[in-house]
Motif scaffolding. Structure first.
Motif, PDB file in Angstrom:
ATOM      1  N   VAL A  31       0.761  -1.011  -0.133  1.00 34.02           N
ATOM      2  CA  VAL A  31       0.011  -0.150  -0.093  1.00 34.02           C
ATOM      3  C   VAL A  31       0.989   1.121   0.190  1.00 34.02           C
ATOM      4  CG1 VAL A  31      -1.732   1.287   1.302  1.00 34.02           C
ATOM      5  CG2 VAL A  31      -1.543  -1.267   1.290  1.00 34.02           C
ATOM      6  N   VAL A  32       0.588   2.143  -0.988  1.00 34.48           N
ATOM      7  CA  VAL A  32       1.545   3.378  -1.051  1.00 34.48           C
ATOM      8  C   VAL A  32       0.811   4.427  -0.729  1.00 34.48           C
ATOM      9  CG1 VAL A  32       2.918   4.778  -2.748  1.00 34.48           C
ATOM     10  CG2 VAL A  32       2.967   2.260  -2.867  1.00 34.48           C
ATOM     11  N   TYR A  33       1.189   5.241   0.197  1.00 36.12           N
ATOM     12  CA  TYR A  33       0.380   6.373   0.597  1.00 36.12           C
ATOM     13  C   TYR A  33       0.930   7.542   0.392  1.00 36.12           C
ATOM     14  CZ  TYR A  33      -1.010   2.937   4.048  1.00 36.12           C
ATOM     15  OH  TYR A  33      -1.559   1.969   4.575  1.00 36.12           O
ATOM     16  N   LEU A  34       0.137   8.385  -0.517  1.00 35.24           N
ATOM     17  CA  LEU A  34       0.667   9.968  -1.109  1.00 35.24           C
ATOM     18  C   LEU A  34      -0.252  10.942  -0.064  1.00 35.24           C
ATOM     19  CD1 LEU A  34       0.172   8.946  -4.923  1.00 35.24           C
ATOM     20  CD2 LEU A  34       1.920   8.971  -3.585  1.00 35.24           C
ATOM     21  N   ASN A  35       0.672  11.865   0.028  1.00 38.26           N
ATOM     22  CA  ASN A  35       0.242  12.839   1.040  1.00 38.26           C
ATOM     23  C   ASN A  35      -0.257  14.142   0.289  1.00 38.26           C
ATOM     24  OD1 ASN A  35       1.521  11.490   3.091  1.00 38.26           O
ATOM     25  ND2 ASN A  35       3.618  12.593   2.595  1.00 38.26           N
ATOM     26  N   GLY A  36      -1.293  14.715   0.955  1.00 36.49           N
ATOM     27  CA  GLY A  36      -1.881  15.933   0.271  1.00 36.49           C
ATOM     28  C   GLY A  36      -1.099  17.234   0.726  1.00 36.49           C
ATOM     29  N   ALA A  37      -1.701  18.381   0.424  1.00 36.57           N
ATOM     30  CA  ALA A  37      -0.943  19.453   0.716  1.00 36.57           C
ATOM     31  C   ALA A  37      -0.516  19.898   2.235  1.00 36.57           C
ATOM     32  CB  ALA A  37      -1.808  20.970   0.068  1.00 36.57           C
ATOM     33  N   TYR A  38       0.627  20.021   2.409  1.00 35.30           N
ATOM     34  CA  TYR A  38       0.987  20.371   3.775  1.00 35.30           C
ATOM     35  C   TYR A  38       1.025  19.162   4.661  1.00 35.30           C
ATOM     36  CZ  TYR A  38       0.171  25.038   1.515  1.00 35.30           C
ATOM     37  OH  TYR A  38       0.285  25.900   0.836  1.00 35.30           O
ATOM     38  N   ALA A  39       1.187  18.148   4.092  1.00 31.81           N
ATOM     39  CA  ALA A  39       0.817  16.805   5.192  1.00 31.81           C
ATOM     40  C   ALA A  39       2.219  16.220   4.902  1.00 31.81           C
ATOM     41  CB  ALA A  39      -0.127  15.909   4.692  1.00 31.81           C
ATOM     42  N   TRP A  44      -0.547   9.347   8.350  1.00 29.93           N
ATOM     43  CA  TRP A  44      -0.949   7.983   7.772  1.00 29.93           C
ATOM     44  C   TRP A  44      -0.883   7.007   9.104  1.00 29.93           C
ATOM     45  CZ3 TRP A  44      -4.071   8.107   3.971  1.00 29.93           C
ATOM     46  CH2 TRP A  44      -3.721   9.091   2.825  1.00 29.93           C
ATOM     47  N   ARG A  45      -0.269   7.212  10.199  1.00 35.08           N
ATOM     48  CA  ARG A  45      -0.245   6.593  11.143  1.00 35.08           C
ATOM     49  C   ARG A  45      -1.173   5.667  11.751  1.00 35.08           C
ATOM     50  NH1 ARG A  45       3.486  10.468  14.467  1.00 35.08           N
ATOM     51  NH2 ARG A  45       5.565  10.062  13.248  1.00 35.08           N
ATOM     52  N   ARG A  46      -2.255   6.245  11.779  1.00 35.40           N
ATOM     53  CA  ARG A  46      -3.592   5.636  12.312  1.00 35.40           C
ATOM     54  C   ARG A  46      -4.210   4.769  11.076  1.00 35.40           C
ATOM     55  NH1 ARG A  46      -8.788   8.842  14.495  1.00 35.40           N
ATOM     56  NH2 ARG A  46     -10.045   6.893  15.040  1.00 35.40           N
ATOM     57  N   VAL A  47      -4.181   5.153   9.907  1.00 37.57           N
ATOM     58  CA  VAL A  47      -4.543   4.307   8.936  1.00 37.57           C
ATOM     59  C   VAL A  47      -3.577   2.878   8.767  1.00 37.57           C
ATOM     60  CG1 VAL A  47      -4.863   3.849   6.307  1.00 37.57           C
ATOM     61  CG2 VAL A  47      -5.377   5.941   7.514  1.00 37.57           C
ATOM     62  N   ILE A  48      -2.394   3.092   9.042  1.00 38.43           N
ATOM     63  CA  ILE A  48      -1.432   2.116   8.909  1.00 38.43           C
ATOM     64  C   ILE A  48      -1.678   1.084  10.069  1.00 38.43           C
ATOM     65  CG2 ILE A  48       0.887   1.519   9.076  1.00 38.43           C
ATOM     66  CD1 ILE A  48       1.609   3.879   7.444  1.00 38.43           C
ATOM     67  N   ALA A  49      -1.950   1.917  11.223  1.00 35.05           N
ATOM     68  CA  ALA A  49      -2.246   0.788  12.400  1.00 35.05           C
ATOM     69  C   ALA A  49      -3.352   0.166  12.243  1.00 35.05           C
ATOM     70  CB  ALA A  49      -2.191   1.806  13.666  1.00 35.05           C
ATOM     71  N   ASP A  50      -4.710   0.798  11.782  1.00 33.68           N
ATOM     72  CA  ASP A  50      -5.904   0.232  11.482  1.00 33.68           C
ATOM     73  C   ASP A  50      -5.878  -0.952  10.660  1.00 33.68           C
ATOM     74  OD1 ASP A  50      -7.031   1.759  13.394  1.00 33.68           O
ATOM     75  OD2 ASP A  50      -7.887   3.045  11.860  1.00 33.68           O
ATOM     76  N   LEU A  51      -4.924  -0.766   9.542  1.00 28.27           N
ATOM     77  CA  LEU A  51      -4.951  -2.044   8.557  1.00 28.27           C
ATOM     78  C   LEU A  51      -3.889  -2.868   8.990  1.00 28.27           C
ATOM     79  CD1 LEU A  51      -4.247   0.202   5.092  1.00 28.27           C
ATOM     80  CD2 LEU A  51      -6.447  -1.463   5.859  1.00 28.27           C
ATOM     81  N   GLY A  52      -2.977  -2.792   9.776  1.00 29.22           N
ATOM     82  CA  GLY A  52      -2.190  -3.747  10.517  1.00 29.22           C
ATOM     83  C   GLY A  52      -0.944  -4.189   9.603  1.00 29.22           C
ATOM     84  N   SER A  53      -0.261  -5.164  10.339  1.00 29.86           N
ATOM     85  CA  SER A  53       0.943  -5.583   9.705  1.00 29.86           C
ATOM     86  C   SER A  53       0.875  -6.770   8.681  1.00 29.86           C
ATOM     87  CB  SER A  53       1.930  -6.367  10.956  1.00 29.86           C
ATOM     88  OG  SER A  53       1.122  -7.363  11.637  1.00 29.86           O
ATOM     89  N   ASP A  54      -0.398  -7.001   8.194  1.00 30.08           N
ATOM     90  CA  ASP A  54      -0.565  -7.899   7.295  1.00 30.08           C
ATOM     91  C   ASP A  54      -0.276  -7.353   5.885  1.00 30.08           C
ATOM     92  OD1 ASP A  54      -1.103 -10.121   8.945  1.00 30.08           O
ATOM     93  OD2 ASP A  54      -3.291  -9.537   8.706  1.00 30.08           O
ATOM     94  N   TYR A  55      -0.365  -6.023   5.710  1.00 30.07           N
ATOM     95  CA  TYR A  55       0.081  -5.235   4.465  1.00 30.07           C
ATOM     96  C   TYR A  55       1.551  -4.654   4.662  1.00 30.07           C
ATOM     97  CZ  TYR A  55      -4.917  -5.354   3.615  1.00 30.07           C
ATOM     98  OH  TYR A  55      -6.095  -5.643   3.351  1.00 30.07           O
ATOM     99  N   ARG A  56       2.123  -4.339   3.496  1.00 29.42           N
ATOM    100  CA  ARG A  56       3.432  -3.601   3.573  1.00 29.42           C
ATOM    101  C   ARG A  56       3.100  -2.031   3.237  1.00 29.42           C
ATOM    102  NH1 ARG A  56       8.059  -4.683  -1.059  1.00 29.42           N
ATOM    103  NH2 ARG A  56       9.429  -2.919   0.007  1.00 29.42           N
ATOM    104  N   HIS A  57       3.305  -1.332   3.927  1.00 26.99           N
ATOM    105  CA  HIS A  57       3.143   0.069   3.988  1.00 26.99           C
ATOM    106  C   HIS A  57       4.338   0.881   3.425  1.00 26.99           C
ATOM    107  CE1 HIS A  57      -0.715  -0.870   6.176  1.00 26.99           C
ATOM    108  NE2 HIS A  57       0.268  -1.618   6.948  1.00 26.99           N
ATOM    109  N   LEU A  58       4.007   1.637   2.418  1.00 26.31           N
ATOM    110  CA  LEU A  58       5.150   2.577   2.005  1.00 26.31           C
ATOM    111  C   LEU A  58       4.693   3.895   1.987  1.00 26.31           C
ATOM    112  CD1 LEU A  58       7.998   2.718   0.541  1.00 26.31           C
ATOM    113  CD2 LEU A  58       6.877   2.637  -1.466  1.00 26.31           C
ATOM    114  N   THR A  59       5.487   4.860   2.752  1.00 23.14           N
ATOM    115  CA  THR A  59       5.162   6.236   3.070  1.00 23.14           C
ATOM    116  C   THR A  59       6.249   7.164   2.925  1.00 23.14           C
ATOM    117  OG1 THR A  59       5.607   6.118   5.327  1.00 23.14           O
ATOM    118  CG2 THR A  59       3.129   5.846   4.826  1.00 23.14           C
TER     119      THR A  59
END
Length: 96
Positions: A31-39, A44-59
Motif C-alpha cells: 500500500v503506497v500512501y501519497l500525502n496531500g498539501a502540507y501533510a 498515515w499512522r492511524r490508517v497504517i495501524a488500522d490496516l495492520g501488519s498484514d500489509y506492506r506500507h510505503l510512505t
C-alpha cells in the motif's frame, strides 16, 4: 499468522532534494500512501495501524515536509512533474 518485518527508512535522492521514505516490509500487499498539501507521512499512522501488519506500507514525506529536504525549485519546469519512465533508486530495494 503474520511474520514481523523490520521497518526500513532512508533518504531517496531526487534532483536537488531528498525524500524521506519509510517501508514497513510487511508480508502482504503493498500500500503506497501519497500525502496531500502540507501533510507528511505522520498523517498515515492511524490508517497504517488500522490496516495492520498484514500489509506492506510505503510512505514518504514530500519535498520540504517532515524529514525530507527542501528544493531550490518547486515549479513544474523545475522537475516537480516527472516524465513517464523517470526513476530514482531508493536506498533499499522496493519490489512491487
Amino acid at each position: 499468522m503474520t511474520s514481523r518485518q523490520s521497518t526500513r527508512t532512508g533518504m531517496v535522492p531526487v534532483d536537488d532534494s531528498a525524500l524521506y521514505v519509510r517501508d514497513t516490509g510487511g508480508p502482504g500487499h503493498l500500500v503506497v500512501y501519497l500525502n496531500g498539501a502540507y501533510a507528511d507521512q505522520s498523517h498515515w499512522r492511524r490508517v497504517i495501524a488500522d490496516l495492520g501488519s498484514d500489509y506492506r506500507h510505503l510512505t514518504c514525506d514530500e519535498r520540504a515536509r517532515g524529514k525530507s529536504k527542501r528544493s531550490a525549485d518547486y515549479s513544474f519546469e523545475g522537475g516537480a512533474v516527472r516524465e513517464p519512465g523517470h526513476r530514482h533508486q531508493p536506498p533499499f530495494p522496493i519490489h512491487f
